[in-house]
Every structure is written in C-alpha cells, then in structure tokens.
Design a protein around this motif. Structure first.
Motif, PDB file in Angstrom:
ATOM      1  N   ASP A   1       0.897  -1.294   0.170  1.00  0.00           N
ATOM      2  CA  ASP A   1       0.041  -0.044  -0.112  1.00  0.00           C
ATOM      3  C   ASP A   1       1.024   1.081   0.032  1.00  0.00           C
ATOM      4  OD1 ASP A   1      -2.005   1.794   0.256  1.00  0.00           O
ATOM      5  OD2 ASP A   1      -2.802   1.230   2.258  1.00  0.00           O
ATOM      6  N   ILE A   2       0.891   2.054  -1.045  1.00  0.00           N
ATOM      7  CA  ILE A   2       1.748   3.141  -1.205  1.00  0.00           C
ATOM      8  C   ILE A   2       1.481   4.338  -0.272  1.00  0.00           C
ATOM      9  CG2 ILE A   2       0.438   4.246  -2.943  1.00  0.00           C
ATOM     10  CD1 ILE A   2       2.908   5.213  -4.335  1.00  0.00           C
ATOM     11  N   THR A   3       0.110   4.067   0.204  1.00  0.00           N
ATOM     12  CA  THR A   3      -0.421   5.339   0.922  1.00  0.00           C
ATOM     13  C   THR A   3      -0.128   5.142   2.405  1.00  0.00           C
ATOM     14  OG1 THR A   3      -2.557   4.166   1.447  1.00  0.00           O
ATOM     15  CG2 THR A   3      -2.413   5.748  -0.555  1.00  0.00           C
ATOM     16  N   ALA A   4       0.717   3.937   2.743  1.00  0.00           N
ATOM     17  CA  ALA A   4       1.185   3.851   4.170  1.00  0.00           C
ATOM     18  C   ALA A   4       2.633   4.189   4.328  1.00  0.00           C
ATOM     19  CB  ALA A   4       0.934   2.135   4.610  1.00  0.00           C
ATOM     20  N   VAL A   5       3.170   4.505   3.464  1.00  0.00           N
ATOM     21  CA  VAL A   5       4.848   4.935   3.282  1.00  0.00           C
ATOM     22  C   VAL A   5       5.024   5.867   4.301  1.00  0.00           C
ATOM     23  CG1 VAL A   5       6.782   5.774   2.086  1.00  0.00           C
ATOM     24  CG2 VAL A   5       5.106   3.978   0.963  1.00  0.00           C
ATOM     25  N   THR A   6       4.239   7.225   4.293  1.00  0.00           N
ATOM     26  CA  THR A   6       4.778   8.317   5.091  1.00  0.00           C
ATOM     27  C   THR A   6       4.258   7.814   6.653  1.00  0.00           C
ATOM     28  OG1 THR A   6       4.398   9.903   3.324  1.00  0.00           O
ATOM     29  CG2 THR A   6       4.224  10.824   5.711  1.00  0.00           C
ATOM     30  N   SER A   7       3.266   7.320   6.857  1.00  0.00           N
ATOM     31  CA  SER A   7       2.862   6.827   8.121  1.00  0.00           C
ATOM     32  C   SER A   7       3.559   5.975   8.686  1.00  0.00           C
ATOM     33  CB  SER A   7       1.392   6.442   8.153  1.00  0.00           C
ATOM     34  OG  SER A   7       1.331   5.480   7.474  1.00  0.00           O
ATOM     35  N   ASN A   8       4.374   5.057   8.004  1.00  0.00           N
ATOM     36  CA  ASN A   8       5.345   4.295   8.530  1.00  0.00           C
ATOM     37  C   ASN A   8       6.531   4.863   8.883  1.00  0.00           C
ATOM     38  OD1 ASN A   8       3.776   1.944   7.883  1.00  0.00           O
ATOM     39  ND2 ASN A   8       4.849   1.223   5.972  1.00  0.00           N
ATOM     40  N   ALA A   9       7.095   5.656   7.971  1.00  0.00           N
ATOM     41  CA  ALA A   9       8.185   6.496   8.415  1.00  0.00           C
ATOM     42  C   ALA A   9       7.933   7.281   9.721  1.00  0.00           C
ATOM     43  CB  ALA A   9       8.587   7.545   7.352  1.00  0.00           C
ATOM     44  N   TYR A  10       6.951   7.976   9.781  1.00  0.00           N
ATOM     45  CA  TYR A  10       6.562   8.824  11.091  1.00  0.00           C
ATOM     46  C   TYR A  10       6.503   7.966  12.523  1.00  0.00           C
ATOM     47  CZ  TYR A  10       5.048  12.582  13.876  1.00  0.00           C
ATOM     48  OH  TYR A  10       4.783  13.549  14.908  1.00  0.00           O
ATOM     49  N   SER A  11       5.902   6.874  12.175  1.00  0.00           N
ATOM     50  CA  SER A  11       5.957   5.880  13.359  1.00  0.00           C
ATOM     51  C   SER A  11       6.988   5.717  14.082  1.00  0.00           C
ATOM     52  CB  SER A  11       5.313   4.615  12.861  1.00  0.00           C
ATOM     53  OG  SER A  11       6.371   3.742  12.285  1.00  0.00           O
ATOM     54  N   MET A  12       8.323   5.897  13.329  1.00  0.00           N
ATOM     55  CA  MET A  12       9.560   5.806  13.886  1.00  0.00           C
ATOM     56  C   MET A  12       9.947   6.965  14.715  1.00  0.00           C
ATOM     57  SD  MET A  12      11.840   3.719  11.227  1.00  0.00           S
ATOM     58  CE  MET A  12      11.645   4.694   9.688  1.00  0.00           C
ATOM     59  N   VAL A  13       9.167   8.041  14.701  1.00  0.00           N
ATOM     60  CA  VAL A  13       9.493   9.155  15.796  1.00  0.00           C
ATOM     61  C   VAL A  13       8.501   8.837  16.777  1.00  0.00           C
ATOM     62  CG1 VAL A  13       8.702  11.479  16.066  1.00  0.00           C
ATOM     63  CG2 VAL A  13       9.908  10.792  13.984  1.00  0.00           C
ATOM     64  N   GLU A  14       7.415   8.472  16.412  1.00  0.00           N
ATOM     65  CA  GLU A  14       6.311   8.112  17.914  1.00  0.00           C
ATOM     66  C   GLU A  14       6.911   7.001  18.518  1.00  0.00           C
ATOM     67  OE1 GLU A  14       1.996   8.888  15.502  1.00  0.00           O
ATOM     68  OE2 GLU A  14       3.196   6.967  15.036  1.00  0.00           O
ATOM     69  N   ARG A  15       7.716   5.922  17.982  1.00  0.00           N
ATOM     70  CA  ARG A  15       8.293   4.997  18.703  1.00  0.00           C
ATOM     71  C   ARG A  15       9.696   5.432  19.442  1.00  0.00           C
ATOM     72  NH1 ARG A  15       8.203   0.027  15.142  1.00  0.00           N
ATOM     73  NH2 ARG A  15       8.498   1.296  13.476  1.00  0.00           N
ATOM     74  N   GLY A  16      10.375   6.610  19.224  1.00  0.00           N
ATOM     75  CA  GLY A  16      11.581   7.047  19.856  1.00  0.00           C
ATOM     76  C   GLY A  16      12.690   6.461  18.877  1.00  0.00           C
ATOM     77  N   ILE A  17      12.590   5.965  17.846  1.00  0.00           N
ATOM     78  CA  ILE A  17      13.322   5.508  16.953  1.00  0.00           C
ATOM     79  C   ILE A  17      14.405   6.392  16.256  1.00  0.00           C
ATOM     80  CG2 ILE A  17      14.159   3.714  15.221  1.00  0.00           C
ATOM     81  CD1 ILE A  17      11.601   2.229  15.890  1.00  0.00           C
ATOM     82  N   LEU A  18      13.607   7.358  15.841  1.00  0.00           N
ATOM     83  CA  LEU A  18      14.181   8.451  15.125  1.00  0.00           C
ATOM     84  C   LEU A  18      13.527  10.052  15.953  1.00  0.00           C
ATOM     85  CD1 LEU A  18      13.932   8.132  11.499  1.00  0.00           C
ATOM     86  CD2 LEU A  18      15.679   7.374  12.883  1.00  0.00           C
ATOM     87  N   SER A  19      14.597  10.996  15.810  1.00  0.00           N
ATOM     88  CA  SER A  19      13.907  12.362  16.375  1.00  0.00           C
ATOM     89  C   SER A  19      13.226  12.972  15.240  1.00  0.00           C
ATOM     90  CB  SER A  19      15.142  13.202  16.770  1.00  0.00           C
ATOM     91  OG  SER A  19      16.058  13.536  15.584  1.00  0.00           O
ATOM     92  N   GLU A  20      12.685  14.020  15.318  1.00  0.00           N
ATOM     93  CA  GLU A  20      11.873  14.832  14.431  1.00  0.00           C
ATOM     94  C   GLU A  20      12.840  15.616  13.573  1.00  0.00           C
ATOM     95  OE1 GLU A  20       8.651  15.451  13.789  1.00  0.00           O
ATOM     96  OE2 GLU A  20       7.528  14.848  15.487  1.00  0.00           O
ATOM     97  N   GLU A  21      14.256  15.805  13.938  1.00  0.00           N
ATOM     98  CA  GLU A  21      15.148  16.193  13.016  1.00  0.00           C
ATOM     99  C   GLU A  21      15.699  15.207  12.122  1.00  0.00           C
ATOM    100  OE1 GLU A  21      17.168  19.147  11.216  1.00  0.00           O
ATOM    101  OE2 GLU A  21      15.583  19.332  12.408  1.00  0.00           O
ATOM    102  N   ASP A  22      15.750  14.014  12.810  1.00  0.00           N
ATOM    103  CA  ASP A  22      16.271  12.999  11.899  1.00  0.00           C
ATOM    104  C   ASP A  22      15.229  12.672  10.853  1.00  0.00           C
ATOM    105  OD1 ASP A  22      18.514  12.298  13.492  1.00  0.00           O
ATOM    106  OD2 ASP A  22      17.382  10.957  14.798  1.00  0.00           O
TER     107      ASP A  22
END
Length: 495
Positions: free
Chosen positions: A434-455
């Motif tokens: 599902d191409i529409t899940a790409v951005t939300s997948n990426a943002y979930s890494m911020v929500e989970r503390g894997i990446l910072s907002e700046e990362d």
C-alpha cells in the motif's frame, strides 16, 4: 460497459502527517512496471522486429530463471539459485494498477503524502545486466524512450531514471548523453557491477565460463578505466544511483529457498560497489560527485563507514610499520621459546618463520604503494575518510526499516555524524502493498522514539534534496517542490 470507480475522499493518515510536518517528502525509490505490449513497440522501433521477438521469448535476466525450467535433479547438479517469485502485491487491484499507470500513480502519490518521487521501472533495473550487447543496448534505449514519454506529462511529481549500461565506459557515455541531452532525463541508474569471465577460463565451454566469473565494480581493479564516465556524469550534472542485486552470489545460492537468497543481497552488492568507489579513489578524484545505493537499507552504510575508519586507524601506512617482519628481535624470541616452549619446539627455532609469518620476502612488499592501500582514496587522516565517504554516499531505506536508527545514531557514528540515509520506499514490490502507508510508516519511527523529528526531516527531505541538487541546482525546477528546493538551496549555499 465502463465501471466508474469511486476514489477515497477522506485524507489518508500519511497525507495528514505530511500537512503536519510542513516540509516536502521525497521518495527516491518507487517501482513501476512497464506495459509490455507498448514497450515492445518501442523496442521494435529501436532494435527492429527480430530484437523485439527475441526479447519476448527470452526476457532480460532470463538466466536467473533457469531454475523454473529445470528438474530438481538439474537444480542440484548445477546448484541453480532459486530466484524471486510472486513479487507483486495482487490482492488490492488499485495498488496493482498504480505501478503501471502513470496518471494513477501521480494521483495516489499525493494520497500517500509524498510530494515527489524518483521512479525505478522494473525493466530498467534489469536491462543493463543483459549479456548480449545488441540486445542490452536496444532494451536500455527503448526503456529510456518509453519511460521518458509516458511520465513526461507528470513531471511535476514523478521523474523516471534513465537506465545506463556500463559493460564499457564508452557504452555508458553514449546512452548517458542520449538520455540527458535528447530525452531530458535527469536521474540515472547504473549497474553496481558487471560480471565478467575470468580470463584464464575463457577457453572453456560456456557452462564453465558462466561459473568462472569475477565482479567488476568499475572502480577498483576494473577491466577498463571508468573515469571518463564519471567525468561525463559531472559534466551532464547527473547523480549515479544503483539498484544492484547480489542474488546468486557465494552463499546466496540456495536451490530451494528464495528468502535465504534474498536477505541481505541488495546490501551486499551495494557495499561491494561502495568500497570499490572509495578505495579506487573515485570520490577523491571527483569531489563533487555523489552516489546513491537503493533498497539495501542504511545499516550497512553506517557499519562500513565505521569499519573503514577502524581499518585506517589500525592499518594506515605509519602504524602498519609496527607489523614489519624486520622488527622481530629473533634472539629475544629464541630465549622465550627456550624458556616457555615445550618439547615440540626443541631444536626447531629456525623453522619458526612459517608459523609466525616472518618471511618478509613474501609478506612485506618494499613498494610503498603496495603498503598504503588508502593512497588512491587520498587518505592521510581519519577525517579524510569522512570527506571521501560520508559526503559522497547516500543510502535508500524503506519506510518501515527500523535499522535506519544506526545511520542516525550520532553518538555511535564517528565524529558524531549522521550517515546519509533517505527514504526509498520500494513501493510497488511485495513488501510495500500500500503506497499510502509509506509516510505513516516513516513517522511511526518518531512516535516509537527510534528517530527524532530532526532525523526524520533529514530522512524524508534534507538528504534527498542535498543529493539531487548536488550537481544540478535546477533538478526540482518546474516540480511541485520547486519553491521548497529553492529555499533549501538558499539556506545551504556554500560560500
């Protein structure tokens, strides 16, 4: 009878996240699939009906698919690696159609919260590996014509790569000039390697030659001087990217399990090419040239960056002198062996050379050039590794690949750097249904503390902007993110 399909009216979560972020999202690796009947028309136009007919019967890369025609006995006999199968997500018809219809892809990209995408058509990734030169060059030329034509009306958000064969630098230069000057394509893909027959085995039958091969990565110990091609990339302002496959290499040759062969193969092939570019001195001789490696993730890039610095610190020409066989105090060593050695050492000290590696004539070349394996890369200190590696290499990473954390772990990376990972979703393949899940997948890494907002901003926007404007400041001119690119360039223009 025509059926009117209803399109979603509610914004996807990805589109909502995009509005919240407030900066452009660039996907550097969206896969598409050619409509074969239309492509064959282009191929016939370029290479003639005979080439088109042969292509239809023997698809490029068909050697990979011998497995399907063989019996199990033959697979065992030839150790034929099991190739990919069932590679497209077919359960959702809309997503399946999206990868072949430019107008639909253009529309759905916005639903996905993505502002701009670099496209890697399926055939274009395979074409440079075709063995027959006439077929290879015809398919590459036809692919570039076809994709330039079908995506031209949607260039505000989509740009296809030009596929460039590189069996010789001359072949690459010819197609590169045509793709850029005649077709107006501005992104390119090159193979990460060419498989060549080891010269000593060229006298043997084809079955032997097929296995007796070496990997030419165009930069280190190559069969040709590829500097003219790199120079042409700089002249034409295009960034070489690669989507190289390591399927069938060494341990990735299971005859029964595709997953065994698949895991890690993109990273393996990309690492081989990256090391060749670094140690072959390409990034030293062409300081403005950047390279991108797609679909292999970025964890290997972070590991390789650290590993090269470690090797410099432990194997640079100065410290390497600590290992010179001539340093050995043989009398002191003799006394230690007498004092601490058992009966198996008695009266055999003169044979010790073969055991501890002190035969200088074999292991200590006197030519300084043979000792300094960092010379071509122009390395004199660890900071030079950062300049030759970190400033030149970018790593396409899928939106759900949490290993990207290694690339952005500044406390662990040498000099506190971010390794240049960026979004390469791989949408269109089985792992991104599902191409529409790409951005939300990426943002979930911020929500989970894997990446910072700046990362995340570097991952989705800054690194791809940096890469594609490094040679061509007008890369995004006329696109949906032209203004954002201009703002980025204004804020990051070097004096």
């Amino acid at each position: 009878m025509t059926i009117a399909l209803e399109r979603p009216t509610k914004k996807s979560r990805s589109a909502q996240i995009r509005e919240q972020l407030g900066y452009p999202i660039i996907d550097t690796d969206v896969h598409t699939q050619e409509f074969e009947p239309a492509f064959l028309d282009y191929l016939a136009q370029v290479g003639g009906a005979k080439i088109a007919d042969s292509f239809r019967d023997h698809l490029p890369g068909a050697g990979r698919y011998r497995w399907f025609q063989q019996t199990w006995e033959e697979r065992h006999t030839y150790r034929t690696a099991r190739p990919p199968f069932w590679g497209r997500p077919t359960k959702d018809t809309l997503n399946l159609a999206t990868i072949s219809l430019p107008k639909l892809l253009h529309e759905r990209l916005q639903e996905a919260g993505t502002d701009f995408a670099v496209l890697y058509p399926n055939l274009a990734t395979l074409a440079p590996q075709i063995k027959n030169e006439e077929m290879r060059r015809a398919v590459c030329r036809a692919a570039n014509l076809y994709h330039a034509d079908i995506f031209r009306p949607y260039s505000d958000r989509l740009t296809p790569i030009a596929t460039i064969p590189l069996n010789t630098p001359e072949e690459g230069i010819e197609e590169l000039e045509y793709a850029v000057k005649e077709l107006g394509l501005k992104a390119i893909q090159i193979p990460g390697y060419v498989t060549r027959v080891i010269p000593g085995f060229e006298k043997y039958p084809e079955e032997v030659q097929r296995e007796a091969t070496w990997i030419d990565n165009f930069a280190l110990d190559s069969a040709y001087d590829y500097d003219p091609f790199w120079a042409k990339c700089v002249e034409l302002k295009v960034v070489p990217t690669t989507h190289a496959s390591g399927m069938g290499w060494t341990s990735r040759r299971s005859i029964s399990n595709y997953q065994y062969n698949h895991i890690g193969h993109f990273a393996s092939a990309a690492e081989a090419f990256c090391k060749a570019l670094f140690f072959g001195g390409v990034t030293h001789r062409f300081p403005s040239l950047r390279f991108a490696f797609l679909e292999g993730g970025s964890a290997w890039g972070a590991s390789l960056y650290t590993d090269i610095i470690w090797h410099w610190e432990t194997r640079n020409p100065e410290i390497l002198q600590n290992n010179h066989p001539g340093n050995v105090n043989r009398e002191e060593l003799r006394e230690l062996f007498i004092q601490y050695g058992g009966k198996e050492f008695q009266n055999r000290f003169d044979e010790i050379g073969s055991g501890l590696g002190f035969h200088g004539k074999y292991f200590a070349p006197e030519d300084p050039g043979e000792l300094n394996e960092f010379a071509a890369a122009g390395i004199t200190k660890a900071e030079d590794v950062r300049d030759r590696f970190l400033n030149h290499f970018y790593f396409g990473t899928e939106s759900d690949d949490t290993r990207v954390a290694y690339a952005f772990h500044q406390k662990a990376n040498p000099f506190g750097d971010r390794v240049k990972a960026f979004l390469g979703s791989d949408s269109g393949h089985w792992d991104v249904p599902d191409i529409t899940a790409v951005t939300s997948n990426a943002y979930s890494m911020v929500e989970r503390g894997i990446l910072s907002e700046e990362d995340l901003r570097h991952f989705l926007s800054i690194h791809p902007l940096e890469l594609y404007t490094s040679l061509n400041r007008d890369f995004f001119k006329g696109t949906a993110i032209e203004k954002a690119a201009e703002e980025y360039l204004a804020a990051n223009t070097r004096a």
